[in-house]
Design an enzyme around this catalytic site. Structure first.
Site, PDB file in Angstrom:
ATOM      1  N   LYS A   1      -9.774 121.929  18.602  1.00  0.00           N
ATOM      2  CA  LYS A   1      -8.712 121.108  18.017  1.00  0.00           C
ATOM      3  C   LYS A   1      -9.168 119.672  18.076  1.00  0.00           C
ATOM      4  O   LYS A   1      -9.681 119.227  19.107  1.00  0.00           O
ATOM      5  CB  LYS A   1      -7.440 121.289  18.853  1.00  0.00           C
ATOM      6  CG  LYS A   1      -6.177 120.935  18.123  1.00  0.00           C
ATOM      7  CD  LYS A   1      -5.940 121.818  16.919  1.00  0.00           C
ATOM      8  CE  LYS A   1      -4.521 122.289  16.789  1.00  0.00           C
ATOM      9  NZ  LYS A   1      -4.430 123.367  15.785  1.00  0.00           N
TER      10      LYS A   1
ATOM     11  N   THR B   1      -6.901 127.468  18.545  1.00  0.00           N
ATOM     12  CA  THR B   1      -6.978 126.001  18.643  1.00  0.00           C
ATOM     13  C   THR B   1      -5.601 125.439  18.997  1.00  0.00           C
ATOM     14  O   THR B   1      -5.497 124.402  19.632  1.00  0.00           O
ATOM     15  CB  THR B   1      -7.507 125.365  17.339  1.00  0.00           C
ATOM     16  OG1 THR B   1      -6.558 125.570  16.307  1.00  0.00           O
ATOM     17  CG2 THR B   1      -8.854 125.941  16.949  1.00  0.00           C
TER      18      THR B   1
ATOM     19  N   ARG C   1     -29.508  80.656  11.997  1.00  0.00           N
ATOM     20  CA  ARG C   1     -28.747  81.546  11.112  1.00  0.00           C
ATOM     21  C   ARG C   1     -27.493  82.032  11.827  1.00  0.00           C
ATOM     22  O   ARG C   1     -27.360  81.881  13.046  1.00  0.00           O
ATOM     23  CB  ARG C   1     -29.599  82.752  10.682  1.00  0.00           C
ATOM     24  CG  ARG C   1     -30.003  83.633  11.849  1.00  0.00           C
ATOM     25  CD  ARG C   1     -30.740  84.890  11.421  1.00  0.00           C
ATOM     26  NE  ARG C   1     -31.048  85.718  12.591  1.00  0.00           N
ATOM     27  CZ  ARG C   1     -31.534  86.940  12.533  1.00  0.00           C
ATOM     28  NH1 ARG C   1     -31.809  87.482  11.356  1.00  0.00           N
ATOM     29  NH2 ARG C   1     -31.773  87.629  13.627  1.00  0.00           N
TER      30      ARG C   1
ATOM     31  N   GLN D   1     -33.306  92.671  17.813  1.00  0.00           N
ATOM     32  CA  GLN D   1     -34.020  93.587  18.699  1.00  0.00           C
ATOM     33  C   GLN D   1     -34.032  93.067  20.134  1.00  0.00           C
ATOM     34  O   GLN D   1     -33.773  93.801  21.090  1.00  0.00           O
ATOM     35  CB  GLN D   1     -35.480  93.774  18.222  1.00  0.00           C
ATOM     36  CG  GLN D   1     -35.660  94.667  17.016  1.00  0.00           C
ATOM     37  CD  GLN D   1     -35.582  93.929  15.679  1.00  0.00           C
ATOM     38  OE1 GLN D   1     -34.915  92.905  15.555  1.00  0.00           O
ATOM     39  NE2 GLN D   1     -36.240  94.461  14.666  1.00  0.00           N
TER      40      GLN D   1
ATOM     41  N   HIS E   1     -25.254  90.601   7.618  1.00  0.00           N
ATOM     42  CA  HIS E   1     -25.808  89.351   7.082  1.00  0.00           C
ATOM     43  C   HIS E   1     -24.720  88.419   6.549  1.00  0.00           C
ATOM     44  O   HIS E   1     -23.802  88.848   5.855  1.00  0.00           O
ATOM     45  CB  HIS E   1     -26.788  89.661   5.950  1.00  0.00           C
ATOM     46  CG  HIS E   1     -27.881  90.610   6.367  1.00  0.00           C
ATOM     47  ND1 HIS E   1     -28.801  90.311   7.337  1.00  0.00           N
ATOM     48  CD2 HIS E   1     -28.193  91.860   5.949  1.00  0.00           C
ATOM     49  CE1 HIS E   1     -29.641  91.329   7.494  1.00  0.00           C
ATOM     50  NE2 HIS E   1     -29.275  92.278   6.664  1.00  0.00           N
TER      51      HIS E   1
END
Ligand SMILES: O=c1[nH]c(=O)c2[nH]c(=O)[nH]c2[nH]1
Length: 406
Positions: free
Chosen positions: A121, A166, A284, A333, A361
């Protein structure tokens, strides 16, 4: 008579006193799972007797040498009326029955096989209110269950004899929450999988996914006794699974932690070739929606609430840095790795952590083609174009290495 299901987390020193263990279930005749929370706080074998309600109760524990399975770190016992489907437990008659059990492979004359199956479920919502006098505490969960039966009969021949509906799985979630209360998502997940595995011998594997709704106590000058505010900074979830005779596996996660900073982010010195149009950016916008997941080496000493907050804080800290100066990010990273390293350093119970940081971005808008009279404005105003898609997709998993024996 008491039966115990015990998972050892250290080298077995069973006759000695200092083996650390986690009790994953405690059963009396009739297979009643009781008091998991207080039992899971047991740390030492020597503390076990203190939990026996009646002096005449007898403990049955299979020692490691009798284990029918090979793993060296498990001790396990089961109630007789929930005997497992291990070969060792089967007499010739049940072995014959098992051989004749309908499978997709037999049904298709070996052409096909059921390579995976499960049913359950999903998204059973529950609110747990703990009323301690005037002071109330809540946790709201969305719980999903999944069972894998040892037999394929339900699929192959439509035989539902072993199918736990279920709908019953949904009821079970409410009943277990009522009976044992709700502590952390991880511990509730463990209660649920434990219940299904040890109540129904036909279940080969049980899984429970718990998603928590981010309620926080309302601060009205002081913490409010019974009012809460929805604070969806990030969603917490966990997936608890256990296969019969295997240790419980707990994976926890954080999702949707959306962050943005307006400086202290750069991306320079990357490959420049005939495929490249992107130019170096010394400055940025950095925005991402962090997903993180991790597993625990040991449930024994893990503080699941604390671990979740530590992961969230590690991400925010390595992303943002100090409030006045911030922290420089040379790439998504590197920021991701830094956050993962803090997690493994701060939470010793975590085996590995995986983070995903899509690079959302925010593009500079080229205004050079417009006449100066329309582009001139306050230099403090800078306009970027948010672009949800496509996004860079950056992930890494950091895990502990086995300790060197040197
Ligand atoms: O931090 C980043 N890592 C990348 O690998 C990458 N690639 C890209 O186009 N922009 C960025 N930014």
């Amino acid at each position: 008579m008491i039966y115990l299901s015990v998972t050892m987390y250290t080298n077995i020193v069973w006759s000695g006193c200092d083996a650390c263990l986690l009790i994953t279930g405690w059963y009396k005749a009739g297979c009643e799972l009781r008091n998991l929370h207080s039992l899971s706080s047991l740390r030492y074998v020597r503390e076990l007797p203190a939990f026996f309600a009646h002096p005449q109760d007898q403990v049955i524990i299979f020692t490691s040498t009798k284990m029918p399975w090979t793993s060296s770190n498990r001790i396990y016992a089961k109630p007789s009326n929930t005997s497992s489907v291990q070969d060792e437990d089967m007499g010739p008659a049940s072995r014959r029955r098992a051989q004749a059990a309908p499978t997709a492979a037999a049904d298709s004359n070996g052409r096909f096989e059921l390579s995976d199956h499960g049913y359950g479920k999903n998204s059973v919502k529950l609110l747990h209110v703990h009323r301690d006098g005037d002071f109330h505490t809540i946790r709201e969960f969305e719980v999903s269950t999944e069972l894998k039966l040892a037999s394929e009969s339900a699929y192959v021949v439509g035989d539902n004899k072993e199918v736990v509906a279920t709908d019953s799985q949904k009821n079970t979630i409410y009943l277990l929450a009522k009976k044992y209360g709700v502590k952390t998502p991880e511990e509730f997940g463990a209660v649920v999988v434990n219940h299904f595995l040890y109540t129904y011998k036909q279940v080969a594997e049980a899984k429970c996914h718990v998603l928590e709704y981010p309620w926080e106590r309302l601060q009205a000058g002081a913490p409010h006794n019974h009012a809460f505010v929805y604070s969806p900074t990030a969603t917490r979830w966990c997936q608890v699974s256990q296969a019969r005779h295997e240790a419980v596996i707990v994976k926890s996660g954080l999702s949707g932690l959306r962050v943005l900073k307006t400086t202290q982010s750069a991306f320079v010195d990357f490959v420049q070739d005939e495929y490249t149009t992107l130019t170096d950016a010394a400055e940025r916008i950095f925005s991402t929606v962090v997903e993180a997941e991790w597993t625990y080496e040991s449930m024994r000493s893990a503080d699941f609430d604390d671990a979740w907050l530590t992961v969230k804080d590690a991400i925010l800290d390595k992303f943002a840095g100090p409030p006045d100066t911030g922290v420089y990010s040379p790439s998504v990273q590197h920021t991701l790795y830094q956050a993962e390293k803090v997690v493994l350093e701060k939470v010793p119970e975590i085996t590995w952590v995986k983070m995903t940081m899509p690079n959302k971005h925010y593009l500079n808008i080229d205004m050079s083609k417009f006449p100066a009279n329309v582009t001139k404005g306050d230099p403090k105003h800078q306009i970027y174009q948010p672009t949800d898609k496509p996004a860079g997709l950056i992930y890494a998993q950091l895990r502990r290495r086995p300790r060197s024996k040197l």
